[in-house]
Write a protein that holds these residues in place. Structure first.
Motif, short mmCIF file in Angstrom:
data_model
loop_
_atom_site.label_atom_id
_atom_site.label_comp_id
_atom_site.label_asym_id
_atom_site.label_seq_id
_atom_site.Cartn_x
_atom_site.Cartn_y
_atom_site.Cartn_z
N ALA A 76 66.51 97.16 2.23
CA ALA A 76 65.93 98.15 1.19
C ALA A 76 64.18 98.63 1.49
N ALA A 77 63.82 97.67 2.14
CA ALA A 77 62.48 98.07 2.64
C ALA A 77 61.95 97.75 3.87
N PRO A 78 62.79 98.51 5.11
CA PRO A 78 62.36 98.26 6.34
C PRO A 78 61.08 98.29 6.72
N TYR B 199 61.86 85.34 -10.04
CA TYR B 199 63.22 85.08 -10.53
C TYR B 199 63.82 84.06 -9.89
N ALA B 200 64.55 83.24 -10.89
CA ALA B 200 65.24 82.44 -10.34
C ALA B 200 66.47 82.72 -9.78
N LEU B 201 67.03 82.29 -8.59
CA LEU B 201 68.10 82.56 -7.96
C LEU B 201 68.80 81.41 -7.80
N GLU C 22 72.56 91.48 -5.89
CA GLU C 22 72.07 92.26 -4.73
C GLU C 22 71.70 93.63 -5.20
N LYS C 23 72.15 94.24 -6.32
CA LYS C 23 71.61 95.10 -6.82
C LYS C 23 70.41 95.36 -7.66
N LYS C 24 70.06 94.08 -8.38
CA LYS C 24 68.80 94.09 -8.85
C LYS C 24 67.84 93.73 -7.67
N VAL C 25 68.08 92.93 -6.90
CA VAL C 25 67.19 92.68 -5.87
C VAL C 25 66.63 93.93 -5.13
N VAL C 26 67.74 94.72 -4.81
CA VAL C 26 67.45 96.00 -4.14
C VAL C 26 66.34 96.86 -5.06
N ALA C 27 66.77 96.92 -6.19
CA ALA C 27 65.84 97.70 -7.10
C ALA C 27 64.65 97.16 -7.36
#
Length: 149
Positions: free
Chosen positions: A70-72, A127-129, A137-142
């Motif tokens: 997501a952020a290379p 964020y608790a994971l 994954e979608k939330k982390v990417v955003a």
């Protein structure tokens, strides 16, 4: 998915993916002093992930794959013994704290002040994971994309 193929398993990286990351570290070292520093930082991060308990390791591997995709532009490194990702200025933007680090009941995905997550006078930065899923994954990417925007 089978760990025999080159796809990432739900439990973490396949053997092929681990080998590719080690190859990338070697390539960075071959680029010279600056590349060697990046390679050493990447290797330290991968070594730290490898030391984690299996559940934490699987989460950390997914976080690593997601953040780097997501952020290379962020550089992997360790920060206070945790996998972290820094901007071009060397400031940590996002980090992963495994539950075993301080004997917490959950792992944590956290963002430092270099992350662009500001939202008024109050916003979450940790964020608790507990479990990886497509929704997580979608939330982390955003979050990561917003953090580096």
């Amino acid at each position: 998915m089978s760990a025999k193929n080159s796809h990432t398993t739900a439990d973490g990286f396949s053997a092929e993916e681990r080998a590719a990351m080690k190859e990338r570290a070697a390539e960075l070292r071959a680029e010279g002093k600056k590349g060697a520093k990046k390679a050493d930082d990447l290797q330290a991060l991968l070594d730290r992930i490898a030391q984690m308990a299996p559940e934490d390791r699987a989460l950390a591997e997914r976080v690593h794959a997601t953040v780097t995709a997501a952020a290379p532009e962020l550089s992997p490194k360790t920060w206070y013994g945790m996998p972290a990702y820094a901007n071009a200025d060397g400031k940590v933007v996002v980090f992963f704290q495994d539950s075993g680090k301080f004997n917490y009941r959950y792992s944590t995905l956290g963002f430092q002040d270099a992350a662009n997550l500001d939202d008024g006078d109050l916003w979450p930065v940790s964020y608790a994971l507990q479990k990886w899923s497509p929704a997580v994954e979608k939330k982390v990417v955003a979050l990561v994309k917003a953090a580096v925007s």
